[in-house]
Design an enzyme around this catalytic site. Structure first.
Site, PDB file in Angstrom:
ATOM      1  N   ASP A 101      -7.402   1.205   3.182  1.00 23.69           N
ATOM      2  CA  ASP A 101      -7.163   2.323   4.109  1.00 23.69           C
ATOM      3  C   ASP A 101      -8.013   3.505   3.683  1.00 23.69           C
ATOM      4  O   ASP A 101      -7.724   4.173   2.686  1.00 23.69           O
ATOM      5  CB  ASP A 101      -5.679   2.696   4.088  1.00 23.69           C
ATOM      6  CG  ASP A 101      -5.338   3.746   5.135  1.00 23.69           C
ATOM      7  OD1 ASP A 101      -6.158   3.960   6.041  1.00 23.69           O
ATOM      8  OD2 ASP A 101      -4.261   4.350   5.045  1.00 23.69           O
ATOM      9  N   ASP A 135       0.643   5.213  -0.175  1.00 20.53           N
ATOM     10  CA  ASP A 135      -0.206   6.405  -0.155  1.00 20.53           C
ATOM     11  C   ASP A 135       0.227   7.330  -1.286  1.00 20.53           C
ATOM     12  O   ASP A 135       1.389   7.751  -1.345  1.00 20.53           O
ATOM     13  CB  ASP A 135      -0.104   7.117   1.195  1.00 20.53           C
ATOM     14  CG  ASP A 135      -0.834   6.364   2.294  1.00 20.53           C
ATOM     15  OD1 ASP A 135      -1.911   5.821   2.003  1.00 20.53           O
ATOM     16  OD2 ASP A 135      -0.348   6.311   3.424  1.00 20.53           O
ATOM     17  N   HIS A 151       0.856  -1.193   0.000  1.00 23.48           N
ATOM     18  CA  HIS A 151       0.000   0.000   0.000  1.00 23.48           C
ATOM     19  C   HIS A 151       0.892   1.243   0.000  1.00 23.48           C
ATOM     20  O   HIS A 151       1.647   1.477   0.940  1.00 23.48           O
ATOM     21  CB  HIS A 151      -0.897  -0.005   1.228  1.00 23.48           C
ATOM     22  CG  HIS A 151      -1.748   1.224   1.352  1.00 23.48           C
ATOM     23  ND1 HIS A 151      -2.787   1.498   0.491  1.00 23.48           N
ATOM     24  CD2 HIS A 151      -1.708   2.262   2.212  1.00 23.48           C
ATOM     25  CE1 HIS A 151      -3.354   2.637   0.820  1.00 23.48           C
ATOM     26  NE2 HIS A 151      -2.707   3.124   1.876  1.00 23.48           N
TER      27      HIS A 151
END
Length: 1528
Positions: free
Chosen positions: A390, A280, A278
């Site tokens: 998320d 961001d 992941h």
């Protein structure tokens, strides 16, 4: 080895020994570890690298500029820069800067056969590249500090050179993160230290044993208390240590293998392991750095896939894939290969991992629209699951949105972060507010960044909330948030636990496999209805207010621009297809940039200041582009502004009629001025007022009625009752009333602070007014709260902040001051200063004929850890409040009966929120606010927060906030609150643009594009369809929460209407929608979203009146002939046309298409036949005798239309043939340009334009015959070389014969022999010229091959680089000459390739001359300074070589280029034929290329004589030279 020692073991001591054995440092003091440290106990981890080698030379170079500047410097340019000496311990900074290291190693023969690693550590991220700039590996602090050079060093190469690109940021930016809770803003001055850079020999055996013991230790610590396998694991690990201590490593490995070979049972729980990273898209770092994070992380996964064939990696976010494709094409190519193999799996389907609450419904769909579009185009697949691990909440409309884009699976895990209540499921069926259902999975380990530890694996089983119902789950492993992904250590551990007794099965698998297993057990799953509310991070509804303001405004702006373009596309607006497609591409680009900022750490406001600045910059770019498009298409639809423009026109993008007082800063004609009201809010302009999406400081107010989805003339309407302001005094307290017949506002001032009471004028007979607010309260008053959350500053607002409510302590109060007193608008303002010198001005506004009371707040916010809200205590009893969400609304409790109710103390809503009882209620509307708190009858709208991390200056600037209240009788549905919220956002809270157009043209936009007859149905999007040509996509939804039937009326004739999904794919089970004229009937379920494709035919848009006028003009006599000449039906005779050219039968016409309003795309209908022509063409001659062929000429020679790629006929004319034309007898007046029409399909004709520029326009041609032949006939004709013919491709095509249009040729007879073939050259010339150029190409390719070999040996010879580049340029120049001379552009289908070579050919010569001149000047300068040159081998040698190269390498190609350019310029631009034989010119040019190649062979010979490597370096023997070079 003693057996008794292993029978009597202290558990704590044994575990302590094992931990020390695998640890890399001392243990923390802990009673369970007997307070012992690992000092003195051997750590096997220290034996991983036993032999190291330092670098032989290290140099550094700092890249100019700060964050993101790396994109401006090509890697190959950086590699040729002058690097300065460096060493271990050097500092690199500040944060966000980029530094490059150039490191040299000398590897001895003793390393042969060993596994060799490069180890690097600086505390920052870095990328390893080879001497050519290709990415080799990546370094991530703490978990990836090595690069495998070779698993078995061959020893062939001793000297190696690497480049390291250091990004001065850590995995989590440049700030400090304490316990993953308190995140500080970046330390902009921080510097990183180079701690390690070395070659090391890796002990693979020790690494295996270390991982064996590590997994055994994990099983022992986790299973010891509950399972005998824990003791078995502990004893096995301890015995392995004993064996290793005795150097019996092979036996120790066998012991571990035997333990891990003990299998599990068939019914054991199964985990589907998927590598995950992941990243961001922006958070504690900017978008620019994310690009490099993706490259580092994904390249590392590609490397792991080579060694671990079972490894499967999942990756989301199309935006990140796009970045890699753009900036790292080599990595992207490797990704595509792994996608084909099913190992690198794109997931999610969205453009970015967006926030789950704040984007609009249309933005949600566009996330999938552009994301899936990218995945389909690049990988040939679409994602089957929504992947959002998320995010900060989940809208109750997400299930339907997923179904609408063809997805029925959802994976996330963030709900495990809820503070108050633990969500009861990890696997369930989620039902949205409309009844749509999707299958949802939460990884039971409650994480998406697991590290393959035994603890996490066991938690993924024991923590599952669905034991007994589901026997599988996802295991997502890999470093995340800041990137990194899985590591070699994780994959090694997973190999050991994939099927071992005591643990669940762990299988590498795909999302498909996981969800198929879950679907097979879905009958056992529970159902959850409505939103998934995250009981945390609710401060993100308010943080970074301006980002949210921009987002809301641009979502609406995009909707408006798409609608205007759809109107232009579906009507007879003048459009050039190519330009229109470019504009559509720009709209797509605007959408993608808006969607980028909807990432779940940007639009929520949980990002650093640099990201906020980037987001603002992106928003402004989108705003600018949309403004340009809006202006262009307004002008097209309204025929632009004219000198006598005196009609004010306004555009309404909503699908219903709107009557409202609008506020506009636009100039209004004098004819309207008498019926408007001028209002001045402030003497100075507001910030960024020119954007037009907020009230201006000065405006005119006018009450207008606007038709739906179209343009309306601004015709002022008299209000039913004017707004009035009445002043009174009462006991020394000033008092005034505002009223508009719907609302009565009483304002009382106490100590300079206004206190309001509002009454709704009732339609009921039992009472006249209804009080809106509770008595003895201060509605509309501001309150400030202490805002210090426990954890994450920008993210969270804790419930205890509600206990710190304080009314603002106003000082320096000004007002209230009445600014406007009607009749169309009344307003007053008051101002004050409070807190830490913050100040605000609030305007209260009431408009005529409106049930809305508005507040326009301008506040300069300077507080710290404060929360500002505005409060309205309403006189309503309601147990639930209603909030708008995407494509609908939902209810939330106003009480706190349960912990679930209590946790919702701060909730999100979009444009409106309503609190109502059975007979009445109040709707609150905002233009950009999303946070609400409602308890009992008190409504608080969250305005601003002031967190200090990760952005230390969050919201510390001026804000413009517009909100309103709408008291109503009955329900909010019957009161029209939903439509009023749309009107407020599109008109009330904006500076409404008024366009002034000419009286004769403005009615073009009068048509209502799309309307409905049901107030519950909202049209959310009207856009040009993506895949279907000549079609629009219209999306609508039911907004009341009930079933609805509606008739949709179209402003255009649709030939076909079919229902589609959100990706604009027609539904498989769908049939065409039945239409009734220009309307159709639909049925919608509660909150249902539906999309439709509306296809239309251009011919149906033709204006009958204009067509009639056109035919009338053509039939009027203007020259010779008679009045009875009419246009006859155009038809095509088979195989033959004949022109009878008697001048007395010609009728001269001169009608410019533009003057009769025909569109730019040029479709013209004559007697039911459709023709295509450029806009500036005009008819020149037409008569009965010419009814079979129409000659059309042009008053000005425009650019060649796209429909005709063949170019100018003069290109194909032999000079002798040109002379023949010039001497022709005078019968037919052929103007400069000739146009022929031919039918190529059943529905349209094309014009083919062939200018005869070599013909004197004053001369005549006696007769002309044009024949059409099929290919077999043509072969025979060409073989006989019919006298007086020349050939060019595809002038006429017979639809009846259905010939391949590229294989048909027309012959034009003129009475002169034509010795050239269909390519315009003789056979002899073709052989000579092609042979010369082929020989040149062979020489050049050989030169490139030699250079490539030499380059591999010398690594970094700058002359080699430049000369290789120039060799390639010469080859492209040769190809360019071949294409340019032998096959002119008017004969090429691949015009883009031709122009590419054309531009490259000219450009390269200029660059080459400049480069050589620069190098020569540098050599001479350094020679004069008595320094050894920094380029090459020696001063004299270099000067000689550079001069030789300048002559041989540039004189001849430059001469070739100049000749070619002059020749083509004269040939093309003068429009006349060259009077010399073309063969001679071509042979000369070919000869020049051959000479150039031979001369360059001399250059090759000179270079290859040198055997030393000429690198960028100074002479190490001369200290003085070094010093002088540094000074230089």
């Amino acid at each position: 080895m003693s057996t008794t020692g292993s029978q009597h073991k202290n558990k704590a001591a044994t575990l302590g020994r094992i931990k020390c054995f695998i640890s890399r440092g001392p243990l923390s003091k802990n009673p369970t570890q007997l307070n012992k440290k690992c000092d003195g106990i051997p750590s096997f981890a220290s034996q991983l690298y036993t032999e190291t080698l330092p670098f032989t030379r290290l140099e550094k170079w700092k890249l100019p500029g700060g964050n993101g500047s790396w994109q401006k410097f090509p890697v190959h340019d950086i590699l040729s820069e002058v690097f300065l000496p460096a060493n271990l311990g050097d500092k690199f900074g500040p944060v966000w800067s980029t530094h490059w290291l150039k490191v040299h190693f000398n590897l001895p023969k003793t390393l042969e056969g060993k596994e060799v690693h490069l180890r690097f550590s600086s505390g920052s991220e870095a990328t390893l590249r080879d001497f050519q700039g290709s990415v080799l590996g990546a370094f991530s602090p703490d978990f990836r500090n090595e690069y495998i050079i070779s698993k078995e060093w061959s020893g062939n190469e001793s000297d190696i050179v690497y480049f390291i690109e250091i990004a001065c940021n850590g995995m989590f930016g440049g700030g400090m993160i304490a316990d993953n809770l308190n995140i500080s803003p970046p330390d902009e001055a921080f510097e990183y230290t180079l701690q390690r850079l070395e070659i090391a020999v890796f002990n693979r055996v020790a690494y295996k044993l270390l991982n064996d013991v590590d997994v055994l230790y994990g099983m022992a610590t986790e299973l010891l208390e509950t399972d005998h396998r824990g003791y078995q694991a502990m004893y096995t690990a301890n015995e392995m240590i004993n064996l290793i201590t005795e150097n019996k490593t092979q036996k120790a490995g066998q012991l571990a293998d035997a333990f891990f070979a003990e299998k599990n049972g068939d019914k054991v729980h199964t985990l589907i392991a998927m590598g995950h990273c992941h990243i961001d898209t922006a958070w504690l770092w900017t978008y620019d750095e994310t690009i490099r994070k993706c490259a580092r992380s994904w390249h590392s996964q590609l490397q792991l896939m080579k060694d671990y064939p079972e490894f499967v990696f999942t990756c989301s976010q199309a935006q990140q894939f796009y970045w890699i494709k753009k900036y790292y094409p080599e990595i992207f190519t490797n990704i595509k290969e792994m996608v084909k193999q099913g190992r690198f799996i794109p997931v999610g389907g969205t453009w970015v991992e967006l926030d789950g609450l704040l984007p609009s419904g249309e933005s949600f769909i566009r996330q999938f629209f552009y994301g899936q579009q990218f995945f389909q185009k690049e990988f040939g697949m679409k994602c089957k699951e929504f992947w959002l691990p998320d995010t900060f909440g989940y809208s109750g409309q997400i299930p339907q949105i997923l179904k609408h884009v063809g997805i029925d699976r959802f994976l996330t895990q963030k709900l495990s972060w809820s503070m108050v209540n633990k969500f009861p499921h990890h696997n369930f069926i989620w039902e949205g507010i409309d009844g749509s259902q999707v299958l949802v999975h939460f990884p039971p380990g409650d994480s998406y960044t697991m590290t393959a530890s035994v603890k996490e694996i066991l938690k993924s089983v024991t923590n599952s909330q669905d034991k007994g119902r589901v026997n599988c789950g996802a295991y997502l492993f890999g470093h995340g948030d800041g990137g990194g992904g899985p590591t070699m250590e994780m994959l090694e551990k997973l190999r050991r636990v994939r099927n071992v007794d005591g643990l669940p099965k762990v299988e590498m698998g795909t999302p498909d496999k996981l969800f198929e297993m879950l679907a097979s057990e879905s009958r056992n799953l529970c159902k959850w209805v409505g939103e998934l509310y995250l009981e945390l991070h609710n401060g993100t509804y308010t943080s970074q207010a301006k980002i949210k303001w921009y987002n809301r405004k641009l979502e609406q702006f995009l909707m408006e621009v798409e609608l205007i373009m759809a109107i232009a596309y579906s009507t007879d607006c003048a459009l050039q297809e190519e330009e229109f497609r470019k504009d559509l591409h720009l709209v797509d680009k605007c959408w993608k940039r808006l969607l980028l900022n909807q990432f779940h750490d940007v639009i929520p406001g949980s990002c650093i200041e640099r990201v906020k600045d980037d987001a603002w910059r992106i928003y402004k770019c989108v705003w600018s582009d949309l403004t340009k498009l809006q202006t262009i298409y307004n002008n097209k639809l309204l025929f632009g502004a004219a000198d006598n423009a005196n009609v004010p026109v306004i555009f309404n993008p909503l699908c219903w009629e709107v009557t409202q007082v609008i506020c506009s800063s636009s100039a209004i004609p004098q004819s309207v001025n008498s019926t408007v009201q001028t209002v001045v809010l402030d003497d100075k302009c507001f910030d960024e007022e020119e954007e037009g999406r907020k009230l201006p400081h000065k405006f005119v107010a006018v009450l207008v009625k606007m038709v739906p989805t179209g343009y309306s003339q601004v015709i002022p309407v008299e209000p039913s009752l004017p707004v009035t302001v009445r002043k009174t005094t009462n006991n020394n307290t000033s008092l005034f009333n505002m009223s508009n017949g719907k609302l009565n506002l009483k304002v009382e001032t106490l100590n300079g602070i206004p206190v309001e009471s509002l009454a709704l004028v009732s339609s009921r007979q039992d009472y006249n007014e209804v009080e809106v607010f509770k008595k003895d309260t201060k509605p509309g008053m501001f309150y400030v709260f202490d805002d210090v959350p426990l954890f994450w500053d920008s993210w969270d607002a804790m419930d205890y902040h509600l206990e710190t409510r304080k009314e603002l302590e106003c000082r320096d109060t000004s007002g209230p001051i009445i600014l406007a007193d009607g009749p169309l608008l009344s307003a007053y303002k008051w101002s004050c200063t409070f807190g830490s010198s913050s100040n605000f001005t609030r305007y209260t506004i009431m408009r005529a004929d409106s049930p809305i009371l508005e507040y326009f707040l301008i506040i300069d916010w300077k507080e710290s850890h404060k929360f500002l809200k505005v409060e309205f205590p309403v006189d309503v009893l309601a147990r639930e409040a209603t909030y708008e969400i995407q494509y609908g609304h939902l209810q939330r409790p106003t009480h706190i009966n349960t912990s679930w109710d209590m946790a919702k103390f701060e909730v999100s809503g979009h444009k409106w929120m309503d609190i109502s009882q059975a007979d009445r209620g109040v709707t609150f509307i905002t233009d950009s606010k999303y946070g609400w708190h409602v308890r009992d009858n008190v409504v608080q709208l969250s305005l601003l927060r002031s967190p200090k991390s990760p952005d230390g200056n969050c919201d510390m600037h001026k804000h413009y906030i517009h909100y309103a209240i709408l008291p109503h009788e009955g329900t909010f549905q019957s009161a029209g609150s939903i439509r009023k919220a749309y009107e407020f956002n599109f008109f009330g809270a904006n500076d409404v643009s008024i366009l002034n157009v000419d009286q004769d043209y403005w009615k073009r936009g009068m048509t209502n594009m799309v309307t409905t007859d049901n107030e519950a149905v909202i049209l959310e999007a009207i856009k040009v369809a993506y895949q279907v040509n000549r079609a629009l996509c219209i999306r609508m939804y039911e907004s009341f929460g009930g079933s609805a039937r509606a008739r949709v009326n179209l402003g255009f004739s649709a030939t076909k209407i079919e229902e589609c999904d959100g990706l604009e794919n027609p539904l498989d089970e769908s049939k065409y929608v039945d239409t009734d004229g220009n309307s159709f009937q639909i049925r919608l379920n509660p909150f249902q979203i539906k999309s439709f494709l509306h296809s239309f035919d251009n011919q149906s848009f033709r204006d009958a009146e204009k067509l009639s006028k056109f035919q009338e003009i053509l039939s009027v006599e203007t020259g010779g002939g008679n009045n009875s000449d009419k246009i006859k039906n155009f038809h095509l005779k088979l195989n033959h046309f004949e022109l009878q050219c008697d001048s007395d039968k010609l009728i001269k016409h001169f009608v410019n298409f533009n003057t009769i309003g025909f569109p730019n795309d040029g479709y013209v209908t004559i007697n039911e036949d459709l023709f295509l022509a450029p806009e500036s063409y005009c008819v020149d001659s037409l008569s009965n005798d010419l009814s079979e062929v129409v000659i059309v000429t042009c008053d000005e020679a425009p650019a060649l239309p796209k429909c005709c790629p063949w170019g100018k006929l003069s290109r194909w004319l032999h000079p002798e043939l040109c002379k023949k034309f010039e001497n022709a007898s005078e019968n037919l007046n052929l103007n400069e340009n000739l146009l022929l029409r031919s039918k190529i399909s059943e529905s349209r004709h094309k014009f083919y334009w062939h200018p005869l520029n070599c013909i004197n326009e004053n001369k005549m041609v006696e007769t002309a015959t044009i024949n059409l032949y099929n290919q077999s006939e043509l072969d025979g004709i060409i073989a006989q070389l019919i006298p007086g013919s020349f050939c060019f491709d595809d002038v006429l095509v017979s639809h009846d014969l259905k010939f391949d249009w590229q294989k048909n040729v027309a012959l034009f007879y003129c009475g002169q022999s034509w010795p050239y073939n269909e390519f315009g050259v003789t056979n002899v010339e073709t052989v000579m010229y092609g042979g010369c150029l082929s020989l040149s190409a062979v020489f050049l390719l050989a030169g490139i091959a030699v250079y490539a070999i030499r380059l591999k040996q010398t690594h970094c010879h700058i002359h080699t680089w430049i000369e290789l580049f120039y060799m390639i340029s010469l080859l492209s120049l040769a190809v360019f000459c071949i294409l340019h001379i032998n096959f002119p552009e008017d004969h090429l289908d691949f015009c883009s390739l031709y122009h590419l070579f054309s531009v490259f050919g000219y450009f390269v010569s200029a660059i080459g001359v400049f480069t050589w001149a620069t190098l020569l000047s540098l050599e001479l300068f350094l020679a004069f300074k008595d320094l050894r040159p920094v380029v090459g081998l020696g001063c004299k040698q270099n000067v000689k070589r550079l001069i030789f190269n300048a002559i041989c390498g540039h004189f001849f190609p430059l001469l070739v280029t100049c000749c070619t350019f002059a020749y083509s310029f004269y040939w093309k631009n003068t429009g006349y034929c060259v009077n010399t034989d073309l063969a001679a010119v071509r042979i000369i040019l070919a000869a020049l290329l051959v000479v150039n190649t031979i001369c360059f062979g001399g250059t090759l010979y000179l270079i290859l004589r040198h055997r030393r490597c000429a690198m960028l370096a100074v002479d190490n023997k001369s200290t003085q030279s070094n010093q002088r070079l540094n000074q230089l």
